[in-house]
Design a protein around this motif. Sequence first.
Motif, PDB file in Angstrom:
ATOM      1  N   MET A   1      14.360 -11.823   5.241  1.00 28.54           N
ATOM      2  CA  MET A   1      12.786 -11.112   4.581  1.00 28.54           C
ATOM      3  C   MET A   1      13.929  -9.922   3.489  1.00 28.54           C
ATOM      4  SD  MET A   1      11.770  -9.521   8.434  1.00 28.54           S
ATOM      5  CE  MET A   1      12.240 -10.752   9.652  1.00 28.54           C
ATOM      6  N   ASP A   5      12.033 -13.182  -0.985  1.00 28.26           N
ATOM      7  CA  ASP A   5      11.717 -14.432  -0.533  1.00 28.26           C
ATOM      8  C   ASP A   5      10.513 -15.354  -1.038  1.00 28.26           C
ATOM      9  OD1 ASP A   5      10.669 -16.044   1.551  1.00 28.26           O
ATOM     10  OD2 ASP A   5      11.094 -14.423   3.159  1.00 28.26           O
ATOM     11  N   LEU A   7       8.486 -16.380   0.248  1.00 26.18           N
ATOM     12  CA  LEU A   7       6.825 -15.691   1.776  1.00 26.18           C
ATOM     13  C   LEU A   7       6.898 -14.112   0.766  1.00 26.18           C
ATOM     14  CD1 LEU A   7       5.062 -16.533   3.685  1.00 26.18           C
ATOM     15  CD2 LEU A   7       6.758 -15.382   4.895  1.00 26.18           C
ATOM     16  N   ARG A   8       7.198 -13.667   0.924  1.00 23.77           N
ATOM     17  CA  ARG A   8       7.518 -12.447   0.771  1.00 23.77           C
ATOM     18  C   ARG A   8       6.184 -12.325  -0.302  1.00 23.77           C
ATOM     19  NH1 ARG A   8      10.671  -7.380   1.655  1.00 23.77           N
ATOM     20  NH2 ARG A   8       9.681  -7.238   3.918  1.00 23.77           N
ATOM     21  N   SER A   9       7.090 -12.473  -1.886  1.00 28.51           N
ATOM     22  CA  SER A   9       6.516 -13.122  -2.830  1.00 28.51           C
ATOM     23  C   SER A   9       4.562 -13.401  -2.677  1.00 28.51           C
ATOM     24  CB  SER A   9       6.618 -14.073  -3.867  1.00 28.51           C
ATOM     25  OG  SER A   9       7.616 -13.028  -4.035  1.00 28.51           O
ATOM     26  N   VAL A  10       4.535 -14.320  -1.962  1.00 24.03           N
ATOM     27  CA  VAL A  10       3.477 -15.113  -1.632  1.00 24.03           C
ATOM     28  C   VAL A  10       2.213 -13.918  -1.244  1.00 24.03           C
ATOM     29  CG1 VAL A  10       1.710 -16.483  -0.882  1.00 24.03           C
ATOM     30  CG2 VAL A  10       4.163 -17.464  -2.117  1.00 24.03           C
ATOM     31  N   LEU A  11       3.016 -13.404  -0.512  1.00 25.48           N
ATOM     32  CA  LEU A  11       1.969 -13.317   0.799  1.00 25.48           C
ATOM     33  C   LEU A  11       1.216 -11.477  -0.107  1.00 25.48           C
ATOM     34  CD1 LEU A  11       3.858 -12.226   4.092  1.00 25.48           C
ATOM     35  CD2 LEU A  11       1.484 -13.905   3.791  1.00 25.48           C
ATOM     36  N   HIS A  12       2.423 -10.843  -1.312  1.00 29.55           N
ATOM     37  CA  HIS A  12       1.490  -9.592  -1.691  1.00 29.55           C
ATOM     38  C   HIS A  12       0.914 -10.198  -2.696  1.00 29.55           C
ATOM     39  CE1 HIS A  12       3.885  -6.197   0.109  1.00 29.55           C
ATOM     40  NE2 HIS A  12       4.672  -8.050   0.800  1.00 29.55           N
ATOM     41  N   GLU A  13       0.778 -11.850  -2.999  1.00 28.81           N
ATOM     42  CA  GLU A  13      -0.361 -11.926  -3.624  1.00 28.81           C
ATOM     43  C   GLU A  13      -1.931 -11.382  -3.586  1.00 28.81           C
ATOM     44  OE1 GLU A  13      -0.703 -16.143  -5.720  1.00 28.81           O
ATOM     45  OE2 GLU A  13       1.727 -16.038  -5.718  1.00 28.81           O
ATOM     46  N   TRP A  14      -1.983 -11.092  -2.480  1.00 25.74           N
ATOM     47  CA  TRP A  14      -3.065 -11.095  -1.266  1.00 25.74           C
ATOM     48  C   TRP A  14      -3.810  -9.634  -1.345  1.00 25.74           C
ATOM     49  CZ3 TRP A  14      -3.943 -10.048   4.590  1.00 25.74           C
ATOM     50  CH2 TRP A  14      -4.985 -10.010   4.657  1.00 25.74           C
ATOM     51  N   GLU A  15      -4.108  -8.419  -2.192  1.00 20.38           N
ATOM     52  CA  GLU A  15      -4.219  -7.095  -2.371  1.00 20.38           C
ATOM     53  C   GLU A  15      -5.369  -6.548  -2.131  1.00 20.38           C
ATOM     54  OE1 GLU A  15      -4.453  -6.362  -6.438  1.00 20.38           O
ATOM     55  OE2 GLU A  15      -1.846  -7.106  -6.812  1.00 20.38           O
ATOM     56  N   ALA A  16      -5.259  -5.358  -1.043  1.00 22.47           N
ATOM     57  CA  ALA A  16      -6.279  -4.822  -0.688  1.00 22.47           C
ATOM     58  C   ALA A  16      -6.834  -4.088  -1.886  1.00 22.47           C
ATOM     59  CB  ALA A  16      -5.402  -3.587   0.705  1.00 22.47           C
ATOM     60  N   PRO A  17      -8.432  -4.017  -1.608  1.00 21.50           N
ATOM     61  CA  PRO A  17      -9.078  -2.411  -2.066  1.00 21.50           C
ATOM     62  C   PRO A  17      -8.615  -0.824  -1.816  1.00 21.50           C
ATOM     63  CG  PRO A  17     -10.677  -3.216  -0.251  1.00 21.50           C
ATOM     64  CD  PRO A  17      -8.939  -4.249  -0.606  1.00 21.50           C
ATOM     65  N   ALA A  18      -8.974   0.097  -2.471  1.00 21.82           N
ATOM     66  CA  ALA A  18      -8.899   0.905  -2.241  1.00 21.82           C
ATOM     67  C   ALA A  18     -10.136   2.016  -1.362  1.00 21.82           C
ATOM     68  CB  ALA A  18      -8.925   1.947  -3.453  1.00 21.82           C
ATOM     69  N   PRO A  19      -9.781   2.775  -0.474  1.00 21.16           N
ATOM     70  CA  PRO A  19     -10.642   3.279   0.052  1.00 21.16           C
ATOM     71  C   PRO A  19     -11.393   4.053  -0.990  1.00 21.16           C
ATOM     72  CG  PRO A  19      -8.855   4.453   0.366  1.00 21.16           C
ATOM     73  CD  PRO A  19      -8.338   3.405  -0.461  1.00 21.16           C
TER      74      PRO A  19
END
Lengths: 114, 185
Positions: A1, A5, A7-19
Amino acid sequence: MNEKDPLRSVLHEWEAPAPSASLDTRVRAAYRAWRRPTFWERLWSFRVSIPVPVLAAAVLLIAAGLWLERRSVPPQRPAPVAPAAIGYMTRLETSGFQPLPDGEIRIIRSGVKK
Amino acid sequence: MAEDDSRLLTEARRGDESSFLSLYQRHRTPLFRFAWRLTGSTAIAEDVVQECWVLILQQDRFRADCGSVRGYLFGIVRNLAFQRLRISDRESDERLDGETDSGPFEEVLAAERSQAVARAVAALPPLQREALILFEYEELSLEEIAQATAVDIGAVKARLHRARETLRRRLAPLMATRPAQGRWS
């Protein structure tokens, strides 16, 4: 982990919007609605609802009471002193009083015998 | 920071608005992101976050010796989000369908990769999904995840391991290719 890694790089391509800013307003309003007001806040915002006829009747009663009280008070005279009511009367008669020509004044305390 | 959070929460419960706002500002974005990744809806995520703050004020259940305020907050958001998901039985269509946009090739490619990751995470079993989101995206410690999800650390590790193995298989094509130029430069 670890950080490299893939996988970690790929996972962080999914970004969340701001509230949204409206969330802040809603949460703040919810807090204020929840919070119990302090004693002074409650005192300052204290309200009493009175029906207008009741209020008018109360005002009339107070006004009438004040008017009647003012009319019924007689003019004040000094009250006469009844001599019979007084048990003792001290009279000082200084006519003909003369001090001693070479008298020596001595002050004697009460209760001291000389 | 955990002690500071605890102090702020105590003062907020006593009616100190500035303490409440400090605590809220510190955790609002991570809580929102977590709720959004669980529910897939901005509107639901904001409702969940608002409800979370109301609940933490109304309930006096937090004990500093049982974990951090952060773990407690994430636990409330997690329960509320799952409640909403059970009620609405909503899939994450809003998130997955709403982001495809015309634009430069790199942006479209990045959006597609992002959606592929979102789909892969959304397809995980719920307990694995929440553990992965808390660990990878919100960087909670294993202890905090255990507190938020009300399980022991062993169960958290097992869920994380399974989630990562599943994602490694599903996202293998993405891992084999580089992301769009300029996005990670």
